[in-house]
Motif scaffolding. Structure first.
Motif, PDB file in Angstrom:
ATOM      1  N   GLU A  46     -12.208   5.226  -0.300  1.00 16.52           N
ATOM      2  CA  GLU A  46     -11.755   6.481  -0.909  1.00 16.52           C
ATOM      3  C   GLU A  46     -11.082   6.214  -2.254  1.00 16.52           C
ATOM      4  N   TYR A  47     -10.198   5.225  -2.280  1.00 15.77           N
ATOM      5  CA  TYR A  47      -9.524   4.909  -3.533  1.00 15.77           C
ATOM      6  C   TYR A  47     -10.516   4.417  -4.579  1.00 15.77           C
ATOM      7  N   LEU A  48     -11.517   3.683  -4.137  1.00 17.04           N
ATOM      8  CA  LEU A  48     -12.553   3.206  -5.048  1.00 17.04           C
ATOM      9  C   LEU A  48     -13.291   4.378  -5.680  1.00 17.04           C
ATOM     10  N   ARG A  49     -13.618   5.368  -4.883  1.00 16.39           N
ATOM     11  CA  ARG A  49     -14.336   6.525  -5.404  1.00 16.39           C
ATOM     12  C   ARG A  49     -13.466   7.322  -6.381  1.00 16.39           C
TER      13      ARG A  49
ATOM     14  N   HIS B 115      -3.878   6.794 -11.989  1.00 13.76           N
ATOM     15  CA  HIS B 115      -3.448   5.569 -12.663  1.00 13.76           C
ATOM     16  C   HIS B 115      -4.395   4.432 -12.279  1.00 13.76           C
ATOM     17  N   ARG B 116      -5.035   3.868 -13.270  1.00 15.24           N
ATOM     18  CA  ARG B 116      -6.083   2.874 -13.051  1.00 15.24           C
ATOM     19  C   ARG B 116      -5.589   1.647 -12.289  1.00 15.24           C
ATOM     20  N   THR B 117      -4.477   1.078 -12.707  1.00 13.73           N
ATOM     21  CA  THR B 117      -3.962  -0.128 -12.059  1.00 13.73           C
ATOM     22  C   THR B 117      -3.572   0.158 -10.615  1.00 13.73           C
ATOM     23  N   VAL B 118      -2.945   1.300 -10.379  1.00 19.87           N
ATOM     24  CA  VAL B 118      -2.538   1.665  -9.022  1.00 19.87           C
ATOM     25  C   VAL B 118      -3.768   1.786  -8.126  1.00 19.87           C
ATOM     26  N   LEU B 119      -4.783   2.495  -8.599  1.00 23.33           N
ATOM     27  CA  LEU B 119      -6.003   2.663  -7.795  1.00 23.33           C
ATOM     28  C   LEU B 119      -6.691   1.325  -7.545  1.00 23.33           C
ATOM     29  N   LEU B 120      -6.776   0.493  -8.570  1.00 21.91           N
ATOM     30  CA  LEU B 120      -7.408  -0.810  -8.414  1.00 21.91           C
ATOM     31  C   LEU B 120      -6.672  -1.663  -7.385  1.00 21.91           C
ATOM     32  N   LEU B 121      -5.346  -1.700  -7.475  1.00 16.39           N
ATOM     33  CA  LEU B 121      -4.568  -2.481  -6.506  1.00 16.39           C
ATOM     34  C   LEU B 121      -4.678  -1.903  -5.101  1.00 16.39           C
ATOM     35  N   LEU B 122      -4.712  -0.588  -4.985  1.00 18.93           N
ATOM     36  CA  LEU B 122      -4.882   0.024  -3.663  1.00 18.93           C
ATOM     37  C   LEU B 122      -6.213  -0.384  -3.036  1.00 18.93           C
ATOM     38  N   VAL B 123      -7.258  -0.387  -3.839  1.00 17.49           N
ATOM     39  CA  VAL B 123      -8.570  -0.814  -3.338  1.00 17.49           C
ATOM     40  C   VAL B 123      -8.486  -2.258  -2.847  1.00 17.49           C
ATOM     41  N   LYS B 124      -7.925  -3.127  -3.680  1.00 18.90           N
ATOM     42  CA  LYS B 124      -7.844  -4.549  -3.332  1.00 18.90           C
ATOM     43  C   LYS B 124      -6.966  -4.790  -2.106  1.00 18.90           C
ATOM     44  N   TYR B 125      -5.783  -4.185  -2.087  1.00 21.48           N
ATOM     45  CA  TYR B 125      -4.840  -4.445  -1.001  1.00 21.48           C
ATOM     46  C   TYR B 125      -5.336  -3.853   0.321  1.00 21.48           C
ATOM     47  N   ALA B 126      -5.946  -2.673   0.271  1.00 17.19           N
ATOM     48  CA  ALA B 126      -6.483  -2.078   1.492  1.00 17.19           C
ATOM     49  C   ALA B 126      -7.636  -2.930   2.025  1.00 17.19           C
ATOM     50  N   GLN B 127      -8.475  -3.453   1.118  1.00 18.06           N
ATOM     51  CA  GLN B 127      -9.562  -4.356   1.530  1.00 18.06           C
ATOM     52  C   GLN B 127      -9.003  -5.607   2.193  1.00 18.06           C
ATOM     53  N   THR B 128      -8.058  -6.230   1.518  1.00 20.72           N
ATOM     54  CA  THR B 128      -7.478  -7.478   2.012  1.00 20.72           C
ATOM     55  C   THR B 128      -6.852  -7.278   3.387  1.00 20.72           C
TER      56      THR B 128
ATOM     57  N   ILE C 104       0.838  -1.204   0.000  1.00 18.29           N
ATOM     58  CA  ILE C 104       0.000   0.000   0.000  1.00 18.29           C
ATOM     59  C   ILE C 104       0.873   1.254   0.000  1.00 18.29           C
ATOM     60  N   ASP C 105       1.893   1.290   0.845  1.00 14.77           N
ATOM     61  CA  ASP C 105       2.803   2.446   0.872  1.00 14.77           C
ATOM     62  C   ASP C 105       3.448   2.675  -0.495  1.00 14.77           C
ATOM     63  N   THR C 106       3.867   1.598  -1.134  1.00 12.92           N
ATOM     64  CA  THR C 106       4.512   1.701  -2.441  1.00 12.92           C
ATOM     65  C   THR C 106       3.536   2.238  -3.488  1.00 12.92           C
ATOM     66  N   LEU C 107       2.303   1.773  -3.453  1.00 14.62           N
ATOM     67  CA  LEU C 107       1.305   2.247  -4.400  1.00 14.62           C
ATOM     68  C   LEU C 107       0.917   3.700  -4.130  1.00 14.62           C
ATOM     69  N   GLU C 108       0.916   4.097  -2.876  1.00 11.59           N
ATOM     70  CA  GLU C 108       0.625   5.493  -2.559  1.00 11.59           C
ATOM     71  C   GLU C 108       1.723   6.410  -3.110  1.00 11.59           C
ATOM     72  N   GLU C 109       2.954   5.930  -3.115  1.00 13.57           N
ATOM     73  CA  GLU C 109       4.035   6.680  -3.758  1.00 13.57           C
ATOM     74  C   GLU C 109       3.780   6.770  -5.265  1.00 13.57           C
ATOM     75  N   ALA C 110       3.281   5.699  -5.847  1.00 14.09           N
ATOM     76  CA  ALA C 110       2.974   5.710  -7.287  1.00 14.09           C
ATOM     77  C   ALA C 110       1.896   6.741  -7.595  1.00 14.09           C
ATOM     78  N   LEU C 111       0.958   6.943  -6.680  1.00 18.01           N
ATOM     79  CA  LEU C 111      -0.083   7.950  -6.889  1.00 18.01           C
ATOM     80  C   LEU C 111       0.497   9.356  -6.939  1.00 18.01           C
ATOM     81  N   MET C 112       1.649   9.546  -6.290  1.00 14.30           N
ATOM     82  CA  MET C 112       2.297  10.857  -6.341  1.00 14.30           C
ATOM     83  C   MET C 112       2.863  11.109  -7.737  1.00 14.30           C
ATOM     84  N   ILE C 113       3.097  10.051  -8.477  1.00 14.63           N
ATOM     85  CA  ILE C 113       3.582  10.175  -9.851  1.00 14.63           C
ATOM     86  C   ILE C 113       2.397  10.352 -10.812  1.00 14.63           C
TER      87      ILE C 113
END
Length: 177
Positions: free
Chosen positions: A113-116, A78-91, A65-74
């Motif tokens: 939030e990421y889902l929205r 990004h669709r894949t980043v948001l999708l993975l954040l939703v999944k990983y935060a849920q899990t 999640i931390d790594t993907l949140e860094e990707a959001l700063m870039i």
């Protein structure tokens, strides 16, 4: 990610201190406070996604999640980043909810939030994403119900129904309700 959190806390402290001083007797002077804009981390979104998937495969969803949140700063949409954040935060949320309810709740809300953001940025959701929307919104409603947050529970549940949730038996059978 830690440097970012410290910078934000520092800026909030500065704003609070500046706002709390007695300015009624002070001369009116224009103060230019530079806005903090985080710099993009080095590397690419794709590198971050690859790292995050490796962390997730190893079971370290917090690092993923931390790594993907860094990707959001870039790339904030990004669709894949948001999708993975939703999944990983849920899990992660579902895995820790019983032992660490506050952290589980926080992650569940973060997932929503990421889902929205995903829904707002990409209106052409795939079938997988549409199913995830329903599941995440229902789980968010459950988390709000556990926290006895009635308005938020009803709001999430309404969103879930609008997104296609139809399994009303889950509500009557789920311990959160």
């Amino acid at each position: 990610m830690m440097w970012f959190k410290k910078s934000v806390v520092f800026m909030i402290c500065l704003l609070v201190v500046a706002g709390c001083s007695d300015q009624s007797k002070a001369p009116k002077a224009k103060v230019n406070v530079p806005l903090y804009t985080p710099t993009k981390p080095p590397g690419t979104v794709e590198e971050r996604v690859e790292q995050a998937e490796e962390f997730a495969q190893a079971g370290d969803y917090a690092k993923a999640i931390d790594t993907l949140e860094e990707a959001l700063m870039i790339d904030a949409k990004h669709r894949t980043v948001l999708l993975l954040l939703v999944k990983y935060a849920q899990t992660r949320s579902l895995a820790i909810a019983e032992k660490e309810p506050a952290d589980g709740f926080r992650l569940m809300m973060k997932s929503g939030e990421y889902l929205r953001i995903l829904r707002g940025a990409h209106h052409d959701l795939t079938e997988e994403e549409r199913q995830l929307v329903v599941e995440v919104l229902f789980n968010e409603a459950c988390a709000n119900a556990r926290a006895v947050r009635l308005e938020e529970t009803l709001g999430s549940l309404r969103e879930a129904v609008a997104a296609g949730f139809k399994d009303l038996h889950r509500i009557t059978e789920d311990a959160d309700w």
